[in-house]
Write an enzyme that holds these catalytic residues in place. Sequence first.
Site, PDB file in Angstrom:
ATOM      1  N   ASP A 189      22.389  -0.199  35.170  1.00  0.00           N
ATOM      2  CA  ASP A 189      21.437   0.747  34.565  1.00  0.00           C
ATOM      3  C   ASP A 189      21.449   0.570  33.044  1.00  0.00           C
ATOM      4  O   ASP A 189      22.489   0.733  32.406  1.00  0.00           O
ATOM      5  CB  ASP A 189      21.899   2.166  34.952  1.00  0.00           C
ATOM      6  CG  ASP A 189      20.981   3.246  34.398  1.00  0.00           C
ATOM      7  OD1 ASP A 189      20.012   2.925  33.668  1.00  0.00           O
ATOM      8  OD2 ASP A 189      21.255   4.426  34.700  1.00  0.00           O
ATOM      9  N   ILE A 190      20.296   0.283  32.484  1.00  0.00           N
ATOM     10  CA  ILE A 190      20.217  -0.019  31.045  1.00  0.00           C
ATOM     11  C   ILE A 190      20.660   1.168  30.187  1.00  0.00           C
ATOM     12  O   ILE A 190      21.167   0.978  29.084  1.00  0.00           O
ATOM     13  CB  ILE A 190      18.786  -0.476  30.670  1.00  0.00           C
ATOM     14  CG1 ILE A 190      18.793  -1.244  29.339  1.00  0.00           C
ATOM     15  CG2 ILE A 190      17.803   0.685  30.635  1.00  0.00           C
ATOM     16  CD1 ILE A 190      17.498  -1.978  29.034  1.00  0.00           C
ATOM     17  N   ASN A 206       4.295   2.250  29.358  1.00  0.00           N
ATOM     18  CA  ASN A 206       2.854   2.078  29.623  1.00  0.00           C
ATOM     19  C   ASN A 206       2.098   2.345  28.321  1.00  0.00           C
ATOM     20  O   ASN A 206       2.670   2.872  27.358  1.00  0.00           O
ATOM     21  CB  ASN A 206       2.392   3.009  30.748  1.00  0.00           C
ATOM     22  CG  ASN A 206       2.791   4.440  30.483  1.00  0.00           C
ATOM     23  OD1 ASN A 206       2.383   5.051  29.488  1.00  0.00           O
ATOM     24  ND2 ASN A 206       3.627   5.007  31.358  1.00  0.00           N
ATOM     25  N   VAL A 210      12.404   1.751  34.814  1.00  0.00           N
ATOM     26  CA  VAL A 210      13.286   1.799  33.648  1.00  0.00           C
ATOM     27  C   VAL A 210      12.794   2.851  32.639  1.00  0.00           C
ATOM     28  O   VAL A 210      13.588   3.521  31.980  1.00  0.00           O
ATOM     29  CB  VAL A 210      13.443   0.380  33.048  1.00  0.00           C
ATOM     30  CG1 VAL A 210      12.206  -0.111  32.362  1.00  0.00           C
ATOM     31  CG2 VAL A 210      14.633   0.302  32.133  1.00  0.00           C
ATOM     32  N   ASP A 211      11.491   3.026  32.552  1.00  0.00           N
ATOM     33  CA  ASP A 211      10.899   4.041  31.664  1.00  0.00           C
ATOM     34  C   ASP A 211      11.390   5.443  32.074  1.00  0.00           C
ATOM     35  O   ASP A 211      11.840   6.238  31.222  1.00  0.00           O
ATOM     36  CB  ASP A 211       9.368   3.938  31.798  1.00  0.00           C
ATOM     37  CG  ASP A 211       8.600   4.631  30.692  1.00  0.00           C
ATOM     38  OD1 ASP A 211       9.224   5.085  29.725  1.00  0.00           O
ATOM     39  OD2 ASP A 211       7.355   4.708  30.812  1.00  0.00           O
ATOM     40  N   SER A 237       7.849  -5.868  32.903  1.00  0.00           N
ATOM     41  CA  SER A 237       6.704  -6.181  33.791  1.00  0.00           C
ATOM     42  C   SER A 237       7.063  -6.609  35.209  1.00  0.00           C
ATOM     43  O   SER A 237       6.164  -6.852  36.008  1.00  0.00           O
ATOM     44  CB  SER A 237       5.787  -7.276  33.202  1.00  0.00           C
ATOM     45  OG  SER A 237       4.907  -6.743  32.240  1.00  0.00           O
ATOM     46  N   GLY A 290       8.588  -4.990  37.627  1.00  0.00           N
ATOM     47  CA  GLY A 290       8.661  -3.937  38.645  1.00  0.00           C
ATOM     48  C   GLY A 290       7.257  -3.534  39.058  1.00  0.00           C
ATOM     49  O   GLY A 290       6.513  -4.312  39.665  1.00  0.00           O
ATOM     50  N   VAL A 291       6.867  -2.330  38.674  1.00  0.00           N
ATOM     51  CA  VAL A 291       5.544  -1.777  39.019  1.00  0.00           C
ATOM     52  C   VAL A 291       4.421  -2.727  38.588  1.00  0.00           C
ATOM     53  O   VAL A 291       3.411  -2.860  39.277  1.00  0.00           O
ATOM     54  CB  VAL A 291       5.362  -0.412  38.293  1.00  0.00           C
ATOM     55  CG1 VAL A 291       3.961   0.126  38.476  1.00  0.00           C
ATOM     56  CG2 VAL A 291       6.374   0.596  38.792  1.00  0.00           C
ATOM     57  N   TYR A 292       4.575  -3.438  37.476  1.00  0.00           N
ATOM     58  CA  TYR A 292       3.499  -4.281  36.944  1.00  0.00           C
ATOM     59  C   TYR A 292       3.403  -5.647  37.624  1.00  0.00           C
ATOM     60  O   TYR A 292       2.469  -6.398  37.367  1.00  0.00           O
ATOM     61  CB  TYR A 292       3.615  -4.412  35.423  1.00  0.00           C
ATOM     62  CG  TYR A 292       3.135  -3.191  34.659  1.00  0.00           C
ATOM     63  CD1 TYR A 292       2.604  -2.075  35.314  1.00  0.00           C
ATOM     64  CD2 TYR A 292       3.196  -3.139  33.270  1.00  0.00           C
ATOM     65  CE1 TYR A 292       2.162  -0.955  34.605  1.00  0.00           C
ATOM     66  CE2 TYR A 292       2.751  -2.022  32.555  1.00  0.00           C
ATOM     67  CZ  TYR A 292       2.234  -0.930  33.232  1.00  0.00           C
ATOM     68  OH  TYR A 292       1.793   0.168  32.522  1.00  0.00           O
TER      69      TYR A 292
END
Length: 170
Positions: A10-11, A24, A33-34, A117, A119-121
């Site tokens: 975990d960052i 985003n 991560v956001d 980018s 993951g979701v992207y």
Amino acid sequence: MTKFDIVCGDITEIRVTALVNAANEGLRGGSGVDGAIHQAAGPELLRECEQLGGCPTGQARMTSGYRLFADYVIHTVGPVWRGGGEGEAALLGSCYANVLSLAAKSGIRALAFPAISTGVYGFPKDRATRIAIGMCRLLAAPDSPFDSLVFCLYDEESASLYKDCLAEVL
Ligand code: AR6
């Protein structure tokens, strides 16, 4: 000489001066991560983000780190993968370049990056890995202002892609 490290986890737990966030364009917080960074930093982070007026894809903006160990968060917006014909590779490269430029201007010597980018992207992980390591190696040349660049991956598969890629270029 910049030290490159690859860690899996975990960052938000990494002890560096600045964490890089895969945000985003609205800088409104989100998942992945956001979400983890906003959760760990506390609600003040979203309040500061709201004052920034967003961030175009490929660019970067800096805030405080609030409750994080890191003093700063550098938010960058990776491209959404649309098949590769819409400048995604160049935009992802600009994320790394703009983050490093902002960090250098601010005197930050130790940073941790997530795999922006991927993951979701939906950016393909192998290509994103080559761009991340290639750009950081290029910009963290022997006379660079950085002591430590940490690549933080969330799964073992990504961590081993990074390890293989870093071994190729060193
Ligand atoms: N620490 C390190 N890496 C993580 C963590 C964590 N705590 N959590 C996830 N990852 P993503 P994107 C990895 O989706 O693709 C958000 O909603 C994850 O496994 O976080 O750039 C934003 O608000 C993946 O490899 O970012 C945007 O709307 C990598 O982080 C959108 O998602 C990036 O996955 C951005 O999408």
